[in-house]
Design a protein around this motif. Structure first.
Motif, PDB file in Angstrom:
ATOM      1  N   LYS A 136       0.819  -1.211   0.000  1.00  0.00           N
ATOM      2  CA  LYS A 136       0.000   0.000   0.000  1.00  0.00           C
ATOM      3  C   LYS A 136       0.855   1.264   0.000  1.00  0.00           C
ATOM      4  CE  LYS A 136      -3.936  -1.944   2.453  1.00  0.00           C
ATOM      5  NZ  LYS A 136      -4.760  -1.842   3.668  1.00  0.00           N
ATOM      6  N   ALA A 137       0.315   2.286  -0.621  1.00  0.00           N
ATOM      7  CA  ALA A 137       1.007   3.573  -0.664  1.00  0.00           C
ATOM      8  C   ALA A 137       0.905   4.273   0.685  1.00  0.00           C
ATOM      9  CB  ALA A 137       0.409   4.458  -1.748  1.00  0.00           C
ATOM     10  N   GLY A 138       2.016   4.803   1.132  1.00  0.00           N
ATOM     11  CA  GLY A 138       2.036   5.657   2.316  1.00  0.00           C
ATOM     12  C   GLY A 138       2.102   7.107   1.877  1.00  0.00           C
ATOM     13  N   CYS A 139       2.848   7.347   0.814  1.00  0.00           N
ATOM     14  CA  CYS A 139       2.974   8.669   0.203  1.00  0.00           C
ATOM     15  C   CYS A 139       2.871   8.478  -1.308  1.00  0.00           C
ATOM     16  CB  CYS A 139       4.305   9.314   0.582  1.00  0.00           C
ATOM     17  SG  CYS A 139       4.598  10.901  -0.225  1.00  0.00           S
ATOM     18  N   ILE A 140       1.733   8.842  -1.848  1.00  0.00           N
ATOM     19  CA  ILE A 140       1.483   8.662  -3.279  1.00  0.00           C
ATOM     20  C   ILE A 140       2.452   9.499  -4.104  1.00  0.00           C
ATOM     21  CG2 ILE A 140      -0.210   9.043  -5.112  1.00  0.00           C
ATOM     22  CD1 ILE A 140      -2.375   8.454  -2.963  1.00  0.00           C
ATOM     23  N   CYS A 141       2.680  10.725  -3.693  1.00  0.00           N
ATOM     24  CA  CYS A 141       3.531  11.641  -4.469  1.00  0.00           C
ATOM     25  C   CYS A 141       4.951  11.113  -4.654  1.00  0.00           C
ATOM     26  CB  CYS A 141       3.603  13.004  -3.795  1.00  0.00           C
ATOM     27  SG  CYS A 141       2.025  13.872  -3.683  1.00  0.00           S
ATOM     28  N   LYS A 142       5.503  10.529  -3.593  1.00  0.00           N
ATOM     29  CA  LYS A 142       6.898  10.099  -3.615  1.00  0.00           C
ATOM     30  C   LYS A 142       7.046   8.592  -3.843  1.00  0.00           C
ATOM     31  CE  LYS A 142       9.962  12.389  -2.327  1.00  0.00           C
ATOM     32  NZ  LYS A 142      10.773  13.280  -1.589  1.00  0.00           N
ATOM     33  N   GLY A 143       5.931   7.865  -3.898  1.00  0.00           N
ATOM     34  CA  GLY A 143       5.981   6.420  -4.113  1.00  0.00           C
ATOM     35  C   GLY A 143       6.544   5.650  -2.928  1.00  0.00           C
ATOM     36  N   ILE A 144       6.314   6.161  -1.736  1.00  0.00           N
ATOM     37  CA  ILE A 144       6.824   5.522  -0.523  1.00  0.00           C
ATOM     38  C   ILE A 144       5.724   4.659   0.079  1.00  0.00           C
ATOM     39  CG2 ILE A 144       7.713   5.962   1.803  1.00  0.00           C
ATOM     40  CD1 ILE A 144       8.942   8.548   0.588  1.00  0.00           C
ATOM     41  N   LYS A 145       6.066   3.436   0.381  1.00  0.00           N
ATOM     42  CA  LYS A 145       5.092   2.463   0.875  1.00  0.00           C
ATOM     43  C   LYS A 145       4.731   2.710   2.340  1.00  0.00           C
ATOM     44  CE  LYS A 145       4.888   0.279  -2.978  1.00  0.00           C
ATOM     45  NZ  LYS A 145       3.760   0.491  -3.824  1.00  0.00           N
ATOM     46  N   LEU A 146       3.532   2.297   2.687  1.00  0.00           N
ATOM     47  CA  LEU A 146       3.009   2.427   4.045  1.00  0.00           C
ATOM     48  C   LEU A 146       3.930   1.758   5.058  1.00  0.00           C
ATOM     49  CD1 LEU A 146       0.680   3.274   5.907  1.00  0.00           C
ATOM     50  CD2 LEU A 146      -0.447   1.126   5.330  1.00  0.00           C
ATOM     51  N   LEU A 147       4.521   0.655   4.691  1.00  0.00           N
ATOM     52  CA  LEU A 147       5.405  -0.075   5.608  1.00  0.00           C
ATOM     53  C   LEU A 147       6.555   0.810   6.086  1.00  0.00           C
ATOM     54  CD1 LEU A 147       6.097  -2.678   7.051  1.00  0.00           C
ATOM     55  CD2 LEU A 147       7.325  -3.417   5.007  1.00  0.00           C
ATOM     56  N   ARG A 148       7.092   1.653   5.228  1.00  0.00           N
ATOM     57  CA  ARG A 148       8.191   2.541   5.641  1.00  0.00           C
ATOM     58  C   ARG A 148       7.725   3.535   6.701  1.00  0.00           C
ATOM     59  NH1 ARG A 148      11.635   5.081   1.192  1.00  0.00           N
ATOM     60  NH2 ARG A 148      12.673   5.873   3.044  1.00  0.00           N
ATOM     61  N   LEU A 149       6.484   4.002   6.577  1.00  0.00           N
ATOM     62  CA  LEU A 149       5.954   4.918   7.594  1.00  0.00           C
ATOM     63  C   LEU A 149       5.811   4.202   8.934  1.00  0.00           C
ATOM     64  CD1 LEU A 149       3.113   6.685   5.559  1.00  0.00           C
ATOM     65  CD2 LEU A 149       5.549   7.228   5.616  1.00  0.00           C
ATOM     66  N   ILE A 150       5.269   3.000   8.881  1.00  0.00           N
ATOM     67  CA  ILE A 150       5.080   2.202  10.096  1.00  0.00           C
ATOM     68  C   ILE A 150       6.425   1.898  10.750  1.00  0.00           C
ATOM     69  CG2 ILE A 150       4.320  -0.058  10.948  1.00  0.00           C
ATOM     70  CD1 ILE A 150       2.090   0.108   8.762  1.00  0.00           C
ATOM     71  N   GLU A 151       7.403   1.536   9.941  1.00  0.00           N
ATOM     72  CA  GLU A 151       8.724   1.242  10.486  1.00  0.00           C
ATOM     73  C   GLU A 151       9.345   2.471  11.146  1.00  0.00           C
ATOM     74  OE1 GLU A 151      10.072  -2.438   7.574  1.00  0.00           O
ATOM     75  OE2 GLU A 151      10.644  -0.399   7.009  1.00  0.00           O
ATOM     76  N   ALA A 152       9.166   3.640  10.553  1.00  0.00           N
ATOM     77  CA  ALA A 152       9.698   4.866  11.147  1.00  0.00           C
ATOM     78  C   ALA A 152       9.075   5.106  12.522  1.00  0.00           C
ATOM     79  CB  ALA A 152       9.450   6.063  10.230  1.00  0.00           C
ATOM     80  N   ILE A 153       7.773   4.896  12.625  1.00  0.00           N
ATOM     81  CA  ILE A 153       7.076   5.076  13.905  1.00  0.00           C
ATOM     82  C   ILE A 153       7.535   4.016  14.908  1.00  0.00           C
ATOM     83  CG2 ILE A 153       4.819   4.992  15.031  1.00  0.00           C
ATOM     84  CD1 ILE A 153       3.727   6.240  12.349  1.00  0.00           C
ATOM     85  N   ASP A 154       7.657   2.774  14.443  1.00  0.00           N
ATOM     86  CA  ASP A 154       8.130   1.705  15.323  1.00  0.00           C
ATOM     87  C   ASP A 154       9.557   1.959  15.809  1.00  0.00           C
ATOM     88  OD1 ASP A 154       5.706   0.405  15.094  1.00  0.00           O
ATOM     89  OD2 ASP A 154       6.439  -1.110  13.683  1.00  0.00           O
ATOM     90  N   ASN A 155      10.331   2.695  15.028  1.00  0.00           N
ATOM     91  CA  ASN A 155      11.716   3.006  15.393  1.00  0.00           C
ATOM     92  C   ASN A 155      11.845   4.301  16.189  1.00  0.00           C
ATOM     93  OD1 ASN A 155      12.924   0.713  14.286  1.00  0.00           O
ATOM     94  ND2 ASN A 155      12.926   1.606  12.257  1.00  0.00           N
ATOM     95  N   GLY A 156      10.703   4.867  16.613  1.00  0.00           N
ATOM     96  CA  GLY A 156      10.754   5.987  17.540  1.00  0.00           C
ATOM     97  C   GLY A 156      10.235   7.326  17.053  1.00  0.00           C
ATOM     98  N   ALA A 157       9.861   7.449  15.787  1.00  0.00           N
ATOM     99  CA  ALA A 157       9.306   8.721  15.310  1.00  0.00           C
ATOM    100  C   ALA A 157       7.965   8.960  15.992  1.00  0.00           C
ATOM    101  CB  ALA A 157       9.137   8.693  13.798  1.00  0.00           C
ATOM    102  N   THR A 158       7.769  10.172  16.499  1.00  0.00           N
ATOM    103  CA  THR A 158       6.536  10.472  17.233  1.00  0.00           C
ATOM    104  C   THR A 158       5.758  11.649  16.648  1.00  0.00           C
ATOM    105  OG1 THR A 158       7.724  11.883  18.791  1.00  0.00           O
ATOM    106  CG2 THR A 158       7.453   9.548  19.402  1.00  0.00           C
ATOM    107  N   THR A 159       6.282  12.253  15.589  1.00  0.00           N
ATOM    108  CA  THR A 159       5.600  13.373  14.944  1.00  0.00           C
ATOM    109  C   THR A 159       5.689  13.210  13.432  1.00  0.00           C
ATOM    110  OG1 THR A 159       7.595  14.738  14.769  1.00  0.00           O
ATOM    111  CG2 THR A 159       6.298  14.944  16.808  1.00  0.00           C
ATOM    112  N   PHE A 160       4.871  13.980  12.715  1.00  0.00           N
ATOM    113  CA  PHE A 160       4.938  13.945  11.255  1.00  0.00           C
ATOM    114  C   PHE A 160       6.329  14.353  10.793  1.00  0.00           C
ATOM    115  CE2 PHE A 160       4.776  15.960   7.112  1.00  0.00           C
ATOM    116  CZ  PHE A 160       4.207  14.935   6.345  1.00  0.00           C
TER     117      PHE A 160
END
Length: 67
Positions: free
Chosen positions: A12-36
């Motif tokens: 699934k797309a996380g960022c349509i404009c940049k072609g970044i998958k949803l999994l990368r967003l989830i991984e960033a949050i799981d690795n400690g990101a707490t804000t946009f």
């Protein structure tokens, strides 16, 4: 995250404009990101043509789910 959920997030797309998958967003949050801004710095989202309007809402939802 269940294996089938992880597979779907990788498709699934996380960022349509940049072609970044949803999994990368989830991984960033799981690795400690707490804000946009932190998710954007870790993944490269937010500076495409929509300037984060599409992916920003998704990131806010993901962050709320993980609190």
């Amino acid at each position: 995250m269940q294996p089938n959920e992880r597979t779907m997030a990788g498709l699934k797309a996380g960022c349509i404009c940049k072609g970044i998958k949803l999994l990368r967003l989830i991984e960033a949050i799981d690795n400690g990101a707490t804000t946009f801004a932190e998710v954007a710095a870790a993944t490269g989202i937010g500076d495409g043509p929509c300037k984060g309007k599409r992916c920003g809402e998704k990131v806010r939802q993901l962050l709320a789910e993980r609190r």
